[in-house]
Design a protein around this motif. Structure first.
Motif, PDB file in Angstrom:
ATOM      1  N   PRO A  92      42.102 -11.146  29.991  1.00 47.97           N
ATOM      2  CA  PRO A  92      42.345 -12.309  28.701  1.00 47.97           C
ATOM      3  C   PRO A  92      43.636 -11.729  27.807  1.00 47.97           C
ATOM      4  O   PRO A  92      44.163 -10.611  27.949  1.00 47.97           O
ATOM      5  CB  PRO A  92      41.311 -12.091  27.893  1.00 47.97           C
ATOM      6  CG  PRO A  92      40.939 -10.301  28.278  1.00 47.97           C
ATOM      7  CD  PRO A  92      41.555 -10.648  30.028  1.00 47.97           C
ATOM      8  N   ALA A  93      43.956 -12.749  27.025  1.00 48.56           N
ATOM      9  CA  ALA A  93      44.996 -13.184  26.358  1.00 48.56           C
ATOM     10  C   ALA A  93      44.567 -12.735  25.237  1.00 48.56           C
ATOM     11  O   ALA A  93      43.701 -12.144  24.446  1.00 48.56           O
ATOM     12  CB  ALA A  93      45.499 -14.235  25.740  1.00 48.56           C
ATOM     13  N   GLY A  94      46.000 -11.615  24.717  1.00 53.65           N
ATOM     14  CA  GLY A  94      45.165 -10.216  23.653  1.00 53.65           C
ATOM     15  C   GLY A  94      46.579  -9.751  22.395  1.00 53.65           C
ATOM     16  O   GLY A  94      47.416 -11.322  22.774  1.00 53.65           O
ATOM     17  N   ALA A  95      46.673  -9.335  21.896  1.00 51.24           N
ATOM     18  CA  ALA A  95      47.756  -9.377  21.136  1.00 51.24           C
ATOM     19  C   ALA A  95      49.590  -8.461  22.214  1.00 51.24           C
ATOM     20  O   ALA A  95      49.884  -8.702  21.347  1.00 51.24           O
ATOM     21  CB  ALA A  95      47.130  -7.970  20.220  1.00 51.24           C
ATOM     22  N   LEU A  96      48.742  -8.220  22.661  1.00 54.13           N
ATOM     23  CA  LEU A  96      50.317  -7.574  24.437  1.00 54.13           C
ATOM     24  C   LEU A  96      50.882  -8.590  24.750  1.00 54.13           C
ATOM     25  O   LEU A  96      51.695  -9.162  24.795  1.00 54.13           O
ATOM     26  CB  LEU A  96      49.193  -6.767  25.452  1.00 54.13           C
ATOM     27  CG  LEU A  96      50.277  -6.412  26.293  1.00 54.13           C
ATOM     28  CD1 LEU A  96      51.458  -5.122  25.567  1.00 54.13           C
ATOM     29  CD2 LEU A  96      49.768  -5.653  27.185  1.00 54.13           C
ATOM     30  N   ALA A  97      49.957 -10.445  25.024  1.00 53.96           N
ATOM     31  CA  ALA A  97      49.937 -11.233  25.752  1.00 53.96           C
ATOM     32  C   ALA A  97      51.054 -11.939  24.427  1.00 53.96           C
ATOM     33  O   ALA A  97      52.155 -12.919  24.603  1.00 53.96           O
ATOM     34  CB  ALA A  97      49.099 -12.297  26.179  1.00 53.96           C
ATOM     35  N   ASP A  98      50.601 -12.358  24.060  1.00 48.54           N
ATOM     36  CA  ASP A  98      50.796 -12.797  22.291  1.00 48.54           C
ATOM     37  C   ASP A  98      52.408 -12.474  21.930  1.00 48.54           C
ATOM     38  O   ASP A  98      53.308 -12.991  21.925  1.00 48.54           O
ATOM     39  CB  ASP A  98      50.149 -12.547  21.096  1.00 48.54           C
ATOM     40  CG  ASP A  98      48.697 -13.619  21.214  1.00 48.54           C
ATOM     41  OD1 ASP A  98      48.309 -14.211  22.537  1.00 48.54           O
ATOM     42  OD2 ASP A  98      47.846 -13.466  20.569  1.00 48.54           O
ATOM     43  N   GLY A  99      52.666 -11.013  22.230  1.00 47.19           N
ATOM     44  CA  GLY A  99      53.712  -9.811  21.798  1.00 47.19           C
ATOM     45  C   GLY A  99      54.924 -10.362  23.006  1.00 47.19           C
ATOM     46  O   GLY A  99      56.287 -10.979  22.529  1.00 47.19           O
ATOM     47  N   ILE A 100      54.321 -10.648  24.446  1.00 43.35           N
ATOM     48  CA  ILE A 100      55.613 -10.624  25.035  1.00 43.35           C
ATOM     49  C   ILE A 100      56.115 -11.896  25.215  1.00 43.35           C
ATOM     50  O   ILE A 100      57.003 -12.702  24.996  1.00 43.35           O
ATOM     51  CB  ILE A 100      54.590 -10.118  26.868  1.00 43.35           C
ATOM     52  CG1 ILE A 100      54.300  -9.272  26.907  1.00 43.35           C
ATOM     53  CG2 ILE A 100      55.352 -11.366  27.529  1.00 43.35           C
ATOM     54  CD1 ILE A 100      53.483  -9.233  27.917  1.00 43.35           C
ATOM     55  N   VAL A 101      55.028 -13.266  24.499  1.00 40.02           N
ATOM     56  CA  VAL A 101      55.501 -14.916  24.352  1.00 40.02           C
ATOM     57  C   VAL A 101      56.212 -14.539  23.554  1.00 40.02           C
ATOM     58  O   VAL A 101      56.929 -15.688  23.250  1.00 40.02           O
ATOM     59  CB  VAL A 101      54.201 -15.744  24.405  1.00 40.02           C
ATOM     60  CG1 VAL A 101      54.721 -16.802  24.108  1.00 40.02           C
ATOM     61  CG2 VAL A 101      53.262 -15.341  25.773  1.00 40.02           C
ATOM     62  N   ALA A 102      55.869 -14.733  21.788  1.00 41.18           N
ATOM     63  CA  ALA A 102      56.195 -14.645  21.610  1.00 41.18           C
ATOM     64  C   ALA A 102      58.291 -13.700  21.117  1.00 41.18           C
ATOM     65  O   ALA A 102      59.093 -14.123  20.529  1.00 41.18           O
ATOM     66  CB  ALA A 102      56.356 -13.651  20.016  1.00 41.18           C
ATOM     67  N   SER A 103      57.983 -12.526  22.262  1.00 44.08           N
ATOM     68  CA  SER A 103      59.794 -11.921  22.477  1.00 44.08           C
ATOM     69  C   SER A 103      60.310 -13.504  22.706  1.00 44.08           C
ATOM     70  O   SER A 103      61.488 -13.050  22.794  1.00 44.08           O
ATOM     71  CB  SER A 103      59.425 -10.479  23.071  1.00 44.08           C
ATOM     72  OG  SER A 103      58.959  -9.877  22.240  1.00 44.08           O
ATOM     73  N   TRP A 104      60.085 -13.571  23.637  1.00 47.86           N
ATOM     74  CA  TRP A 104      60.769 -14.561  24.845  1.00 47.86           C
ATOM     75  C   TRP A 104      61.008 -15.872  24.036  1.00 47.86           C
ATOM     76  O   TRP A 104      62.265 -15.983  24.104  1.00 47.86           O
ATOM     77  CB  TRP A 104      60.041 -14.784  25.935  1.00 47.86           C
ATOM     78  CG  TRP A 104      59.950 -13.985  26.802  1.00 47.86           C
ATOM     79  CD1 TRP A 104      58.713 -13.448  27.755  1.00 47.86           C
ATOM     80  CD2 TRP A 104      60.965 -13.544  28.081  1.00 47.86           C
ATOM     81  NE1 TRP A 104      59.182 -12.632  28.718  1.00 47.86           N
ATOM     82  CE2 TRP A 104      60.443 -12.872  28.683  1.00 47.86           C
ATOM     83  CE3 TRP A 104      62.465 -14.280  28.222  1.00 47.86           C
ATOM     84  CZ2 TRP A 104      61.600 -12.544  30.148  1.00 47.86           C
ATOM     85  CZ3 TRP A 104      62.865 -13.611  29.328  1.00 47.86           C
ATOM     86  CH2 TRP A 104      62.693 -13.369  30.461  1.00 47.86           C
ATOM     87  N   TYR A 105      60.341 -15.886  23.341  1.00 49.26           N
ATOM     88  CA  TYR A 105      60.849 -17.600  23.043  1.00 49.26           C
ATOM     89  C   TYR A 105      61.420 -17.082  21.594  1.00 49.26           C
ATOM     90  O   TYR A 105      62.317 -17.822  21.366  1.00 49.26           O
ATOM     91  CB  TYR A 105      59.131 -18.349  22.171  1.00 49.26           C
ATOM     92  CG  TYR A 105      59.105 -19.241  23.549  1.00 49.26           C
ATOM     93  CD1 TYR A 105      59.201 -20.637  23.331  1.00 49.26           C
ATOM     94  CD2 TYR A 105      57.627 -18.686  24.185  1.00 49.26           C
ATOM     95  CE1 TYR A 105      58.259 -21.437  24.822  1.00 49.26           C
ATOM     96  CE2 TYR A 105      57.541 -19.826  25.139  1.00 49.26           C
ATOM     97  CZ  TYR A 105      57.542 -21.446  25.444  1.00 49.26           C
ATOM     98  OH  TYR A 105      57.681 -21.919  26.388  1.00 49.26           O
ATOM     99  N   SER A 106      61.247 -16.785  20.667  1.00 43.30           N
ATOM    100  CA  SER A 106      62.082 -16.240  19.478  1.00 43.30           C
ATOM    101  C   SER A 106      63.202 -15.266  19.881  1.00 43.30           C
ATOM    102  O   SER A 106      63.952 -15.069  18.551  1.00 43.30           O
ATOM    103  CB  SER A 106      60.584 -14.992  18.177  1.00 43.30           C
ATOM    104  OG  SER A 106      60.723 -14.033  18.754  1.00 43.30           O
ATOM    105  N   GLY A 107      63.635 -14.777  20.805  1.00 37.39           N
ATOM    106  CA  GLY A 107      64.653 -12.799  20.689  1.00 37.39           C
ATOM    107  C   GLY A 107      64.669 -12.619  20.232  1.00 37.39           C
ATOM    108  O   GLY A 107      65.088 -10.813  20.745  1.00 37.39           O
TER     109      GLY A 107
END
Length: 152
Positions: A92-107
């Motif tokens: 399930p998505a959580g803080a770790l998954a959200d952090g990965i997505v945020a890192s890729w999109y924001s740089g």
């Protein structure tokens, strides 16, 4: 001889079967994937996980950026957590998954209290915001903005 009793009782077999059935019903990953997760995650595994989480084709993810993000997670002691997330298919998505997505999109990766710039013009947000460009990057000759964008 090992000194261990390797025989199994009927009760033990039923307990093992019930335990495996419960794990499957709860959606837990198969044991081989959990054991593989315990060894950590490599760059290819991290890129596959990132592709699933971001919805981006794996070929469109920059290996250099992925390597920098992965190293930050490893330095923060999150390598095994990444492997477990990958073993479960990113759910399930959580803080770790959200952090990965945020890192890729924001740089910008904020991991374990440490913030690092991992990409700027190659962050995924610029592909999503195709009507603009990274600030500070030239879009063309002076006056290029006066013409409507070309379809294409």
């Amino acid at each position: 001889m090992t000194g261990f009793d390797t025989s199994i009782t009927r009760r033990g077999l039923l307990g093992l079967t019930a335990g495996l059935s419960t794990a499957a019903a709860l959606g837990l990953p198969p044991l081989d994937r959990v054991q593989a997760a315990a060894t950590g995650i490599d760059l290819d595994g991290f890129l596959a996980l990132s592709a699933r989480l971001t919805g981006t084709a794996i070929g469109d993810l920059d290996r250099g950026i992925g390597g920098r993000i992965l190293e930050l997670y490893r330095a923060a002691g999150e390598g095994e957590a990444l492997a477990v997330l990958a073993a479960t298919g990113g759910a399930p998505a959580g803080a770790l998954a959200d952090g990965i997505v945020a890192s890729w999109y924001s740089g910008v990766a904020t991991i374990g209290g440490r913030t690092a710039l991992v990409a700027y013009p190659d962050a995924l947000m610029w592909a999503a915001l195709d009507f603009t460009k990274p600030g500070g990057y030239c879009g063309g000759e002076t006056g290029y903005w006066a013409e409507p964008p070309q379809d294409g």
